[in-house]
Design a protein around this motif. Structure first.
Motif, PDB file in Angstrom:
ATOM      1  N   UNK A 127       0.849  -1.185   0.000  1.00  0.00           N
ATOM      2  CA  UNK A 127       0.000   0.000   0.000  1.00  0.00           C
ATOM      3  C   UNK A 127       0.891   1.243   0.000  1.00  0.00           C
ATOM      4  N   UNK A 128       0.661   2.144  -0.951  1.00  0.00           N
ATOM      5  CA  UNK A 128       1.417   3.389  -1.048  1.00  0.00           C
ATOM      6  C   UNK A 128       0.426   4.535  -0.874  1.00  0.00           C
ATOM      7  N   UNK A 129       0.558   5.287   0.234  1.00  0.00           N
ATOM      8  CA  UNK A 129      -0.391   6.367   0.473  1.00  0.00           C
ATOM      9  C   UNK A 129       0.326   7.652   0.861  1.00  0.00           C
ATOM     10  N   UNK A 178       4.098  13.433   3.443  1.00  0.00           N
ATOM     11  CA  UNK A 178       4.842  12.195   3.641  1.00  0.00           C
ATOM     12  C   UNK A 178       4.209  11.083   2.827  1.00  0.00           C
ATOM     13  N   UNK A 179       5.064  10.222   2.279  1.00  0.00           N
ATOM     14  CA  UNK A 179       4.612   9.035   1.567  1.00  0.00           C
ATOM     15  C   UNK A 179       4.821   7.850   2.491  1.00  0.00           C
ATOM     16  N   UNK A 180       3.802   7.028   2.647  1.00  0.00           N
ATOM     17  CA  UNK A 180       3.861   5.904   3.574  1.00  0.00           C
ATOM     18  C   UNK A 180       3.633   4.605   2.811  1.00  0.00           C
ATOM     19  N   UNK A 181       4.515   3.645   3.034  1.00  0.00           N
ATOM     20  CA  UNK A 181       4.399   2.319   2.439  1.00  0.00           C
ATOM     21  C   UNK A 181       4.120   1.324   3.556  1.00  0.00           C
ATOM     22  N   UNK A 216       8.278   5.381   6.061  1.00  0.00           N
ATOM     23  CA  UNK A 216       7.806   6.758   5.971  1.00  0.00           C
ATOM     24  C   UNK A 216       8.873   7.563   5.236  1.00  0.00           C
ATOM     25  N   UNK A 217       8.507   8.103   4.070  1.00  0.00           N
ATOM     26  CA  UNK A 217       9.418   8.884   3.241  1.00  0.00           C
ATOM     27  C   UNK A 217       8.969  10.341   3.287  1.00  0.00           C
ATOM     28  N   UNK A 218       9.926  11.253   3.496  1.00  0.00           N
ATOM     29  CA  UNK A 218       9.598  12.673   3.559  1.00  0.00           C
ATOM     30  C   UNK A 218       9.331  13.203   2.150  1.00  0.00           C
ATOM     31  N   UNK A 219       8.134  13.732   1.942  1.00  0.00           N
ATOM     32  CA  UNK A 219       7.765  14.296   0.649  1.00  0.00           C
ATOM     33  C   UNK A 219       6.757  13.419  -0.084  1.00  0.00           C
ATOM     34  N   UNK A 220       6.189  13.954  -1.157  1.00  0.00           N
ATOM     35  CA  UNK A 220       5.207  13.230  -1.969  1.00  0.00           C
ATOM     36  C   UNK A 220       5.915  12.633  -3.180  1.00  0.00           C
ATOM     37  N   UNK A 221       6.320  11.371  -3.065  1.00  0.00           N
ATOM     38  CA  UNK A 221       7.046  10.675  -4.128  1.00  0.00           C
ATOM     39  C   UNK A 221       6.317   9.397  -4.543  1.00  0.00           C
ATOM     40  N   UNK A 238       7.451  -5.912  -7.360  1.00  0.00           N
ATOM     41  CA  UNK A 238       6.386  -5.862  -6.372  1.00  0.00           C
ATOM     42  C   UNK A 238       5.086  -5.385  -7.011  1.00  0.00           C
ATOM     43  N   UNK A 239       3.977  -5.778  -6.402  1.00  0.00           N
ATOM     44  CA  UNK A 239       2.683  -5.229  -6.769  1.00  0.00           C
ATOM     45  C   UNK A 239       2.417  -4.060  -5.828  1.00  0.00           C
ATOM     46  N   UNK A 240       1.956  -2.957  -6.368  1.00  0.00           N
ATOM     47  CA  UNK A 240       1.755  -1.749  -5.570  1.00  0.00           C
ATOM     48  C   UNK A 240       0.344  -1.240  -5.777  1.00  0.00           C
ATOM     49  N   UNK A 241      -0.295  -0.787  -4.691  1.00  0.00           N
ATOM     50  CA  UNK A 241      -1.637  -0.224  -4.774  1.00  0.00           C
ATOM     51  C   UNK A 241      -1.592   1.187  -4.218  1.00  0.00           C
ATOM     52  N   UNK A 242      -2.092   2.136  -5.002  1.00  0.00           N
ATOM     53  CA  UNK A 242      -2.117   3.538  -4.597  1.00  0.00           C
ATOM     54  C   UNK A 242      -3.407   3.809  -3.829  1.00  0.00           C
ATOM     55  N   UNK A 243      -3.281   4.417  -2.658  1.00  0.00           N
ATOM     56  CA  UNK A 243      -4.437   4.710  -1.828  1.00  0.00           C
ATOM     57  C   UNK A 243      -4.519   6.203  -1.625  1.00  0.00           C
ATOM     58  N   UNK A 244      -5.701   6.758  -1.842  1.00  0.00           N
ATOM     59  CA  UNK A 244      -5.934   8.183  -1.628  1.00  0.00           C
ATOM     60  C   UNK A 244      -5.399   9.025  -2.758  1.00  0.00           C
ATOM     61  N   UNK A 245      -6.051  10.131  -3.005  1.00  0.00           N
ATOM     62  CA  UNK A 245      -5.653  11.135  -3.982  1.00  0.00           C
ATOM     63  C   UNK A 245      -5.239  10.586  -5.256  1.00  0.00           C
TER      64      UNK A 245
END
Length: 108
Positions: A36-38, A47-50, A83-88, A101-108
Motif C-alpha cells: 500500500x502506497x499512500x 509524507x509518503x507511507x508504504x 515513511x518517506x519525507x515528501x510526496x514521491x 512488487x505489486x503496488x496499490x495507490x491509496x488516496x488522492x
C-alpha cells in the motif's frame, strides 16, 4: 579499456574470486498482496507511507534504504511502515514495480 582492464594492469597478481564478480541481486521476499502506497500530511508536511509488506523486517528495512537512496530524501522505518519525507508516490511505485512488487495507490 574498461575499469576491469585497468585494475588488471595495476594489480596483475590479484585473483578475482566469484564473490567479487557477482552483481547485487534482489534477495527481497516477493509477496502476492500489493504494498500500500499512500500520502499523508503530518504536522503540515507531506509524507509518503508504504505498508503491507509481509516479509521479514530486515528486508523491508533494506527496501526503505534503497528508496531513500534513490530519491535522496530522508525517511524512517517504524511500526512495519516506511515513511518517506515528501510526496514521491509515482517514483516509488515505479521503482517497486520495476523490482517486481505489486503496488496499490491509496488516496488522492
Amino acid at each position: 579499456m574498461d575499469l576491469q582492464d585497468q585494475l588488471k594492469n595495476l594489480f596483475p597478481d590479484h585473483i578475482v574470486s566469484e564473490e567479487e564478480n557477482l552483481e547485487e541481486t534482489s534477495d527481497l521476499w516477493m509477496q502476492d498482496e500489493p504494498i500500500i502506497c499512500k500520502y499523508e500530511k503530518r504536522k503540515g508536511k507531506p509524507q509518503t507511507i508504504l505498508e503491507g509488506y509481509t516479509g521479514a523486517d530486515e528486508d523491508f528495512k533494506k527496501l526503505a534504504k534503497e528508496i531513500k537512496k534513490l530519491l535522496s530524501v530522508g525517511g524512517s522505518f517504524k511500526d512495519e511502515k516506511i515513511i518517506i519525507q515528501g510526496d514521491y508516490r509515482d517514483k516509488i511505485m515505479a521503482f517497486l514495480k520495476e523490482k517486481g512488487f505489486k503496488v496499490k495507490r491509496v488516496g488522492g
